[in-house]
Design an enzyme around this catalytic site. Structure first.
Site, mmCIF file in Angstrom:
data_model
loop_
_atom_site.group_PDB
_atom_site.id
_atom_site.type_symbol
_atom_site.label_atom_id
_atom_site.label_comp_id
_atom_site.label_asym_id
_atom_site.label_seq_id
_atom_site.Cartn_x
_atom_site.Cartn_y
_atom_site.Cartn_z
ATOM 1 N N SER A 149 40.563 63.938 5.804
ATOM 2 C CA SER A 149 39.987 64.510 6.705
ATOM 3 C C SER A 149 40.483 64.982 7.126
ATOM 4 C CB SER A 149 38.763 63.580 7.747
ATOM 5 O OG SER A 149 38.234 64.403 8.972
ATOM 6 N N TYR A 162 39.918 58.447 14.516
ATOM 7 C CA TYR A 162 39.367 58.941 13.450
ATOM 8 C C TYR A 162 39.841 59.664 12.211
ATOM 9 C CZ TYR A 162 36.838 61.541 9.977
ATOM 10 O OH TYR A 162 36.248 62.469 9.352
ATOM 11 N N LYS A 166 41.920 58.378 9.390
ATOM 12 C CA LYS A 166 41.934 59.777 8.067
ATOM 13 C C LYS A 166 43.638 59.382 8.086
ATOM 14 C CE LYS A 166 37.400 59.878 6.873
ATOM 15 N NZ LYS A 166 36.966 59.099 6.070
#
Length: 306
Positions: A149, A162, A166
């Site tokens: 991401s 997150y 990632k």
């Protein structure tokens, strides 16, 4: 295979797609099946997974569902076992399953952080490990494709967990590419940018998600300049990376979204300096401005899309 047969055809291959009940996972599962692959459709939502399987089979393809929460013990092995039991082999994995629990650092609870890390990072690790063991047993190579991401590359406000997951996935990818090279397994990470249910939580993108759901075309500026499109725009890269033509590509971070394709650099030193005897605090404080001039790196995903 004759020279006229497109090498991106996946006839005879079996590919696992995790988190395939909606969004990028669903679009990719459908595209892989359309290219001739048998697909293991994994999702925690049974109705969503079976709906994708039904759609694939109605179109003349082959698919089977595995209902499991990626990141929990046994889920990865269940996906690989289903591939072998239903279709006799495994040739590729798209580790796509993920969740969001966005919050700023001081408001993030342990259980939310743990869920994000378990699903994205632990889940990708477990799926990759199970797939690698099957690839090595078969002795014919394979393809591992991880979902990274922009947040993992640059950070993003409110997405510490997150972004950490990632970024960890990208680090694993590079190591796995080295470890599996002798086994002829290509390992890459894609960095997709698409309007999905997950991105609808970003205020700057919410109006575009709503417009897309109403069937309106996305602005050219969004697709070309910012590289943000639909889930269907992501699928061709996964199909390509799962094909024999891409087997020589490994250890790379490849971005795709809207009308834009990109190749991301690996982290590297942008500037160095040496000082005989080492660096004292005073040296660092006095020299930092000159040393870092024009070299300090930007942080954060751009969120201005107009």
């Amino acid at each position: 295979m004759d020279d006229k047969t497109p090498t991106y055809r996946l006839d005879g291959k079996t590919i696992i797609v995790t988190g395939a009940g909606q969004g990028i996972g669903k679009a990719t599962a459908l595209a892989l099946a359309h290219s001739g692959a048998a697909v293991i459709v994994n999702d925690v939502d049974a109705d969503a997974a079976h709906s994708v399987v039904t759609a694939i089979c109605a179109d003349g393809g082959q698919a089977a569902a595995v209902i499991a929460a990626i990141g929990t013990d046994g889920a990865a092995e269940d996906c690989v076992s289903a591939a072998v039991a239903n279709f006799g082999r495994l040739d590729g994995l798209f580790a796509n399953a993920g969740v969001l629990r966005d919050s700023v650092l001081w408001k993030t609870e342990d259980d939310a952080f743990d869920l994000v890390i378990a699903t994205h990072l632990r889940g990708t690790f477990q799926c990759a490990r199970a797939a690698a063991r099957q690839f090595r047993a078969q002795g014919e190579g394979g393809s591992l494709i991880y979902a990274a991401s922009p947040a993992g590359q640059s950070g993003n406000f409110g997405q510490g967990a997150y972004a950490a997951a990632k970024a960890g996935i990208v680090g694993m990818m590079r190591s796995h590419a080295l470890e599996l090279a002798r086994d002829k397994v290509a390992v890459n990470a894609i960095i997709p940018t698409a309007l999905t249910r997950m991105t609808a939580t970003i205020p700057a993108l919410a109006p575009h998600v709503a417009a897309m759901e109403q069937g309106q075309p996305l602005p050219e500026n969004l697709r070309a300049k910012h590289g943000i499109g639909t889930a269907q725009d992501i699928a061709p890269l996964v199909v390509f990376l799962a094909s024999d033509k891409a087997r020589g590509i490994t250890g790379q971070c490849i971005g795709i979204g809207g009308d834009r394709l990109s190749l991301w650099s690996h982290p590297s030193e942008v500037r160095t300096a040496t000082r005989s005897g080492g660096w004292r605090v005073e040296d660092l404080a006095d020299g930092w401005q000159d040393f870092s001039a024009d070299a300090v790196q930007p942080i954060g995903v751009p969120l201005a899309f107009d």
